[in-house]
Enzyme design. Structure first.
Site, PDB file in Angstrom:
ATOM      1  N   HIS A 224       7.078  -3.887   4.275  1.00 21.13           N
ATOM      2  CA  HIS A 224       5.977  -4.541   4.501  1.00 21.13           C
ATOM      3  C   HIS A 224       6.022  -5.341   5.694  1.00 21.13           C
ATOM      4  O   HIS A 224       4.949  -5.868   6.144  1.00 21.13           O
ATOM      5  CB  HIS A 224       5.674  -5.481   3.078  1.00 21.13           C
ATOM      6  CG  HIS A 224       5.024  -4.839   2.023  1.00 21.13           C
ATOM      7  ND1 HIS A 224       5.820  -4.238   1.179  1.00 21.13           N
ATOM      8  CD2 HIS A 224       3.757  -4.891   1.730  1.00 21.13           C
ATOM      9  CE1 HIS A 224       4.872  -3.710   0.054  1.00 21.13           C
ATOM     10  NE2 HIS A 224       3.785  -4.114   0.501  1.00 21.13           N
ATOM     11  N   GLY A 225       7.261  -5.581   6.126  1.00 20.23           N
ATOM     12  CA  GLY A 225       7.262  -6.297   7.326  1.00 20.23           C
ATOM     13  C   GLY A 225       8.585  -6.481   7.996  1.00 20.23           C
ATOM     14  O   GLY A 225       9.567  -6.652   6.911  1.00 20.23           O
TER      15      GLY A 225
END
Lengths: 445, 361
Positions: free
Chosen positions: A305-306
């Site tokens: 996600h990041g």
């Protein structure tokens, strides 16, 4: 290019549909590829080369892996896309301290999604679960397919391999696709974007009320943002004769974290299950190995996600919840189970958003008043929308529609459906024309 | 064709109609309601295409040039406020028919910055002059305290500014004003309701005004800046000017253009912001001359846009009023442009500007 933009809705999409319908059947993938490249290059033309490199690597190694199913070759095949993803997404996070220039590398839109699609293709070919695609054009059309290119769902090659070469675009499918697309657009533009304004304006770190408002609104925002995008993607897929997998199934109704992840970003969860968790041994291993597997999968889910610690923490938070549920054989009464999931999810998204210690502290009243004037105002101003969003995240609207459709005379029901969809189109257009708040949260992944 | 198509067809036709309208509609230069220039579609050339600039410009133009822009903006505002229950549209709310912008809390840093700018002006140009400070409250001051809209602590702002500018003699304006002194759709006050405020100011400054004015309508379809920004449905208002024989004979020199004219800028009425009618709106340096006043009576006013409609009413008391707006001229440039020789100086600023003072130079 954003689905929720005037450019897409009134310039790109009509042109793409028109050309697609006018193209001979044998040239339709070429038309799709052309428009997909325009779609991707619209925002970041320089990254077209990167995607082209990924496509060529995937295509070439797919053919090789079909002939020679060796682990070494698979490792080599996977290394290319993974290296590109690692460089563009994680080099700044991992080495930015040593090489500050890496921090300035921009994340190519959608790289996490299409990299995972290529990886699943390569692994499936290596496993012998799917045949390698012989047409570079068809393979490129699969990877670059604009409806799902930048924010999913993660469409595995095997699920649309047949439709890549032989599909029908019929009126029935197009009408279904239109409805799904407009519902998704409404979720994104009329709910998620406005919830985003609430998150920005309620003073999340200034009071207990502000902190909870921001936390709840953000959980709903990200749900409507992402599920709205998935709806639009699925709807667009139907326009062009594809059946993409569902990505959300009312996740806020879950009674456990495990169930939540069977309902939230389903294609990502199943990807990690099939390509990481089970190859590591899954749960049919000694407890310590199972714990290890769980931690690896959820750390990777967070990182997917990041490239930041808050995402890792967010992933590990869910790993902890799953461990807790498994080890305690979690099965409380339904109200407690629902409350537990909602609380856990809302808190997890505070971490996900990178709210920081001040915001987290504010949730529990540490050093802040119970409410500020701005938080009270935000609650009053956005309260009805919050209520609509909460109801909208449950199956109630669908059930109400089902009841109406069964009780109203068919012509009346269809007229009503037509009116609602036309109103959605006009209201979404009005919001976009007015230039309201319009980020796509999942674009950064 | 299956039956499902029958409900989808009108939606598809609506979509196609909007597409065709968007493709064929001639481009527009200005949004009158938003008072801004609209983006136009870019010319297709290689360099901006490679850099991505072309796409950014195209996106902006596609949004700006979309047909029926104003009805669509209004639809969004009405849907948000009437259906979804939002209390404001683009941070502008309606209270009893008055549109007002949401105000944040008192910004101490902004007040300190404004005070620093004004103190520097005084130290540089008029250390020995009598200095007056008149703060114009925005509409929010007159809304009831139990209003659901967050409002700033105006009394704290007044007190803070007075403390930060101890050399300035405060002039109370709030008692001479009420909510109906302001336009319903604009941030500004109405000249025809400023007689009492002008008298209070003149009294503090030690001059006398006749108080005899004629209110003459000059524009009957005025919609203020808040109407355009919020896109909420509003009724047009009438703009008036206050005039009398003395004011008719005053002359105004605009030092930006070098032109001399009267107190009212009739061309300004047709400008993007009709409030430019009063002293030509945003002008850095003006001189108002009243040949009927004693020769030695002079005043220098440092002001923001609220001064445009009030300062002309003070002209009865002075031979010369120099009007300076340091948002548009650097104070260093005043040397040689303004002759400071001990005249009274008035700082006339609104709460809105003081609380967001970064534009002051």
């Amino acid at each position: 290019m954003l689905f929720s933009s005037v450019t897409f809705l009134y310039y790109f999409l009509p042109a793409a549909v028109l050309l697609y319908l006018l193209a001979p059947k044998g040239a339709r993938n070429a038309a799709l590829l052309l428009f997909s490249l325009i779609f991707y290059g619209w925002g970041e033309p320089k990254y077209l080369l990167l995607m082209a490199a990924d496509i060529l690597l995937g295509y070439g190694f797919g053919l090789l892996l079909e002939r020679r199913r060796s682990r070494a070759l698979l490792a080599l095949a996977v290394a290319g896309p993974v290296a590109l993803l690692a460089f563009f997404k994680y080099s700044g996070f991992l080495l930015g301290g040593l090489f500050p220039a890496l921090l300035r590398i921009a994340l190519p839109i959608g790289i996490s999604f299409y990299t995972f699609q290529i990886l699943s293709y390569l692994i499936d070919v290596w496993r012998g679960e799917t045949a390698a695609q012989r047409s570079l054009l068809d393979f490129a059309a699969y990877v670059a397919l604009f409806p799902q290119l930048v924010a999913g769902p993660i469409v595995r090659y095997s699920s649309i391999a047949a439709e890549l070469t032989d599909r029908e675009t019929d009126w029935d499918g197009a009408a279904e696709g239109l409805q799904r697309f407009l519902l998704g657009l409404g979720k994104k533009v009329l709910l998620a974007n406005v919830l985003g304004e609430l998150v920005e304006n309620c003073g999340a770190a200034s009071s207990v009320l502000g902190a909870w408002l921001a936390a709840v609104a953000y959980a709903l925002q990200i749900y409507f943002d992402f599920s709205g995008y998935s709806d639009m993607a699925i709807g667009l897929g139907r326009f062009f004769g594809f059946h993409f997998p569902e990505n959300f199934r009312y996740p806020f109704l879950s009674r456990s974290a495990a169930e939540f992840w069977r309902r939230w970003h389903i294609t990502l969860g199943s990807w990690f299950r099939d390509y990481v968790y089970i190859p590591l041994g899954g749960s049919r291993v000694p407890t310590w190995k199972w714990v290890r597997n769980l931690l690896i999968v959820w750390a990777l889910t967070g990182l997917w996600h990041g490239a930041a610690w808050n995402f890792v923490l967010w992933g590990l938070f869910f790993a902890a919840l799953l461990l807790f549920e498994r080890l305690t054989r979690w099965d409380p009464p339904a109200p407690i189970a629902h409350a537990y999931v909602l609380l856990a999810v809302v808190l997890s998204f505070v971490v996900f958003r990178g709210g920081g210690a001040a915001e987290f502290g504010a949730l529990f009243g540490l050093g802040v008043p119970a409410a500020t004037a701005e938080a009270v105002y935000a609650l009053r101003s956005f309260g009805p929308l919050l209520a609509v969003a909460m109801v909208g995240s449950t199956p109630l609207p669908c059930r109400a529609a089902a009841v109406l459709s069964s009780r109203l005379p068919r012509p009346l029901w269809e007229a009503l459906r037509c009116l609602v969809l036309a109103a959605l189109l006009l209201l979404c257009t009005a919001s976009l024309v007015d230039g309201s708040f319009n980020p796509f949260l999942y674009f950064r992944f | 064709m299956k039956k499902r198509v029958f409900w989808a067809l009108p939606v598809i036709l609506l979509w196609l109609a909007l597409c065709l309208f968007a493709w064929c509609k001639p481009q527009t230069d200005i949004s009158e309601a938003e008072r801004r220039r609209l983006d136009r579609f870019p010319t297709l050339t290689l360099s901006p295409l490679q850099s991505g600039r072309y796409m950014e410009d195209f996106d902006a133009a596609a949004t700006d040039q979309f047909p029926l822009r104003e009805p669509f903006r209004r639809l969004r505002a009405v849907f948000a406020c009437k259906v979804l229950g939002r209390l404001d549209s683009h941070e502008i709310y309606s209270y009893d028919g008055y549109l007002e912008k949401l105000t944040g809390p008192v910004a101490e840093g902004s007040l300190a910055y404004a005070a620093d700018r004004l103190t520097t002006l005084r130290e540089t140009y008029f250390p020995d002059s009598r200095v007056f400070l008149a703060i114009v409250p925005d509409k929010g001051y007159f809304l009831p305290n139990d209003s659901i809209y967050p409002t700033m602590d105006y009394d704290a702002l007044f007190a803070r500014m007075e403390a930060l500018l101890p050399f300035a003699e405060p002039v109370e304006l709030t008692a001479a004003l009420s909510l109906d002194c302001y336009y319903r759709t604009d941030s500004h006050w109405r000249q025809e309701r400023l007689g009492e405020a002008a008298a209070a100011l003149a009294d503090a400054l030690g001059v006398t005004l006749s108080g005899n004015y004629e209110a003459e309508p000059v524009k009957t379809d005025f919609r203020g800046v808040y109407a355009g920004q919020s896109a909420l449905p509003t009724e047009a208002e009438t703009m008036y000017r206050l005039t009398n024989e003395v004011l008719e004979n005053c002359t105004v020199t605009n030092h930006e253009t070098g032109k001399t004219g009267g107190l009212w800028d009739w061309e300004g009425l047709a400008a993007r912001d009709p409030y430019d009618f009063y002293l030509s709106g945003a002008v850095s340096l003006l001189t108002i001359e009243n040949p009927a006043a004693p020769a030695e009576s002079e005043l220098v006013v440092f002001r923001d846009s609220f001064g445009s409609s009030l300062i002309p009413l003070l002209a009865e008391g002075y031979r010369t009023i120099t009007v300076v707006d340091t948002r548009y001229i650097h104070p260093d440039l005043l040397t040689g442009l303004v002759d400071f020789h001990g005249q009274n100086v008035l700082f006339l600023y609104s709460t809105t500007l003081l609380n967001q003072s970064s534009a002051l130079r």
